[in-house]
Design an enzyme around this catalytic site. Structure first.
Site, PDB file in Angstrom:
ATOM      1  CE1 TYR A  97      19.166  15.938 -29.800  1.00  0.00           C
ATOM      2  CE2 TYR A  97      20.384  17.355 -31.292  1.00  0.00           C
ATOM      3  CZ  TYR A  97      20.367  16.421 -30.273  1.00  0.00           C
ATOM      4  OH  TYR A  97      21.539  15.980 -29.738  1.00  0.00           O
ATOM      5  CG  ASN A 124      20.274   6.016 -25.416  1.00  0.00           C
ATOM      6  OD1 ASN A 124      19.780   5.002 -24.939  1.00  0.00           O
ATOM      7  ND2 ASN A 124      21.078   5.997 -26.462  1.00  0.00           N
ATOM      8  CB  CYS A 132      21.557   8.951 -28.522  1.00  0.00           C
ATOM      9  SG  CYS A 132      22.960   8.390 -27.552  1.00  0.00           S
ATOM     10  CG  HIS A 133      26.173   7.753 -32.486  1.00  0.00           C
ATOM     11  ND1 HIS A 133      25.688   6.588 -31.925  1.00  0.00           N
ATOM     12  CD2 HIS A 133      26.519   7.440 -33.764  1.00  0.00           C
ATOM     13  CE1 HIS A 133      25.753   5.621 -32.824  1.00  0.00           C
ATOM     14  NE2 HIS A 133      26.258   6.116 -33.954  1.00  0.00           N
ATOM     15  CD  GLU A 159      26.900   5.004 -37.342  1.00  0.00           C
ATOM     16  OE1 GLU A 159      25.973   5.611 -37.906  1.00  0.00           O
ATOM     17  OE2 GLU A 159      26.797   4.533 -36.193  1.00  0.00           O
TER      18      GLU A 159
END
Length: 175
Positions: A97, A124, A132-133, A159
């Site tokens: 962030y 989002n 956004c994850h 991922e």
């Protein structure tokens, strides 16, 4: 506006479109679900929804699919700037962030707090496609995800950013 329910291994999602672009994509139980859905939204099938479902299928199969459909979220200019930066986070990578606050602050020409970034990230309207994850706290902790922290963990595991049962990622060294 048009909507259709799509299926994922992490639960059903609702997709919203004006018929040409993807305007919304939410897990059906997530915070701020349908925040940009108009009151009158028709349940209808359109080619855009088939493309989004194909993208979701490829993504959950462990691929890094190309977004080959128009994506057009609705939001304030500030939120649009944040969501644009989210789309630049590569598959399999994360950012913080605070880093986003610095980048967006430079872009808009004034200080932006990490909390302001968190608010925009949390709102989002196009989950997964606008990733956004991939945003974590400064120490790599998994904080906040409108779809729930268990889903955030699952997405980051998919991922390659998390091993089983971890609650933080290892951030790359900064110069």
């Amino acid at each position: 506006m048009l909507k259709q329910q799509l299926n994922t291994p992490l639960g059903p999602m609702t997709a919203m479109s004006d018929g040409l672009a993807l305007n919304g994509l939410w897990f059906v139980d997530q915070k701020y679900y349908g925040s940009t859905l108009p009151r009158l939204t028709l349940l209808e099938q359109r080619p855009i929804f088939a493309k989004v479902q194909a993208w979701l299928d490829a993504y959950f199969a462990g691929e890094n699919p190309t977004v080959d459909f128009a994506v057009q979220p609705t939001g304030t200019p500030f939120r649009q700037a944040v969501w644009d930066q989210l789309r630049r986070i590569p598959y399999g990578e994360v950012t913080t962030y605070g880093t986003l606050a610095t980048v967006v602050g430079d872009q808009v020409g004034h200080f932006v707090s990490a909390q302001a970034i968190g608010g925009a990230v949390g709102h989002n309207p196009i989950s997964l496609v606008i990733p956004c994850h991939r945003v974590v706290a400064g120490g790599g902790e998994l904080t906040g995800y409108a779809g729930g922290l268990a889903r955030k963990q699952a997405l980051l595991r998919l991922e390659g950013q998390l091993k089983t049962n971890e609650d933080h990622v290892i951030l790359p060294e900064t110069p």
